[in-house]
Design an enzyme around this catalytic site. Structure first.
Site, PDB file in Angstrom:
ATOM      1  N   GLU A 142       0.828  -1.207   0.000  1.00 57.72           N
ATOM      2  CA  GLU A 142       0.000   0.000   0.000  1.00 57.72           C
ATOM      3  C   GLU A 142       0.863   1.257   0.000  1.00 57.72           C
ATOM      4  OE1 GLU A 142      -2.369  -0.631   3.442  1.00 57.72           O
ATOM      5  OE2 GLU A 142      -3.956  -1.710   2.367  1.00 57.72           O
ATOM      6  N   LYS A 143       1.944   1.230   0.754  1.00 54.61           N
ATOM      7  CA  LYS A 143       2.851   2.380   0.805  1.00 54.61           C
ATOM      8  C   LYS A 143       3.501   2.615  -0.557  1.00 54.61           C
ATOM      9  CE  LYS A 143       6.979   4.010   3.312  1.00 54.61           C
ATOM     10  NZ  LYS A 143       7.925   3.978   2.170  1.00 54.61           N
TER      11      LYS A 143
END
Length: 337
Positions: A302-303
């Protein structure tokens, strides 16, 4: 005498005409009837025992045979054969090049009483997707074999992963299951485009051909439909063509900071990525590709999606305003309620 001679001549002419008509009638009667006569009789209301073939069929066969027996000589430039050979080679390479593998990850919960039904629904969608496709289904280890039985009947290539840990928090369990699937890909170096598909997702089939085009990261808008509320919420990117320039985010209360504020603004089903980011440390700058079950791979992904501005592309490339994925929010009701 003259009258008798005239009578004899008339009689001879009559006999000659009679014999001529008799012979012609005899040979006409014994001659076989052709197709033309069959059509004549059928036009008059007589139906033959076997109905004739349609005219289009006979014409088509005639054209094929005439073309097959006809050779045409055409003057071509000397470099024509080379150009045709190169074009044929390019077409052959494009036709034989394998499609990119799609890896669908679906976490499940035994607390969901609709789990088997929703698994079958999602399986019916995945069966319509051209191969190759791998479906990874994760669940907590139990004595029940219902999930296994459903998967065996789907006709979809799948891997069924189980774990022994117990969770009281459903969201924590779902995150753990995603990490189990990602660690499995990292350990076995599965190469493909990874997408997290919830059981309540509904797809436009063109969605799967679009995500096959992803090189690194891809994202798209999705519609969230609530079963109890008459409204639809759009989450995902805001795009200028394929360039992501912003996000549709949930509203947050700035006065009261809660755990919700620390969560990723991305919906887990609103992005996909190349699985090589999990096991190719030199390309992605990770310290090690050795599997570590303690790492939070889903947070890392996600990052990377949020920070990978240059590698992140909106889908479809013409402009990511088209909705190809809907998520129906159905509250999980524990078994026995």
């Amino acid at each position: 005498m003259e009258r008798s001679k005239k009578k004899v001549q008339l009689w001879k002419k009559a006999v000659f005409h009679f014999l001529l008509c008799f012979v012609m009638g005899f040979f006409t009667g014994i001659a076989p009837m052709g197709k033309s006569s069959m059509h004549v009789f059928s036009n008059r209301g007589m139906t033959p025992e076997v109905s004739p073939e349609p005219v289009e069929m006979s014409v088509q066969k005639l054209n094929e045979s005439s073309f097959a027996q006809t050779s045409v000589e055409v003057a071509l430039p000397m470099h024509f054969d080379q150009e045709v050979a190169e074009e044929d080679q390019e077409k052959t390479e494009s036709d034989t090049s394998p499609e990119r593998l799609i890896i669908i990850v679906t976490p499940t919960s035994a607390k969901d009483q609709l789990r088997e039904l929703l698994l079958s629904k999602l399986a019916n969608t995945l069966k319509l997707v051209p191969p190759p496709l791998l479906w990874i289904v994760v669940e907590q280890q139990s004595e029940s074999s219902q999930v296994s039985e459903v998967l065996r009947k789907t006709g979809v290539m799948y891997r069924h992963l189980v774990f022994a840990e117990n969770f009281n928090n459903l969201e924590a369990e779902m995150d753990y299951q995603k990490n189990v699937a990602l660690n499995h890909m990292e350990h076995h170096k599965l190469s493909g485009i990874v997408h997290f598909a919830g059981l309540s997702n509904v797809y436009d089939l063109s969605f799967f051909s679009e995500i096959r085009k992803i090189e690194v990261f891809g994202t798209w808008p999705m519609a969230l439909v609530s079963a109890n509320r008459k409204r639809v919420t759009i989450e995902g990117p805001v795009c200028n063509s394929a360039e992501v320039i912003g996000w549709h985010l949930k509203r947050k209360n700035n006065n009261n900071a809660t755990e919700e504020d620390t969560k990723s603004p991305l919906h887990i089903s609103s992005f996909a990525f190349n699985s090589s980011i999990l096991w190719d440390p030199e390309r992605w700058g990770r310290p090690s590709s050795v599997q570590d079950t303690s790492q939070n791979s889903i947070k890392f992904v996600e990052k990377e999606v949020l920070e990978g501005e240059t590698d992140l592309k909106g889908i479809p490339a013409e402009g990511c305003s088209r909705i190809m994925l809907w998520n129906l929010h159905v509250p999980i009701k524990p078994m026995g309620d």
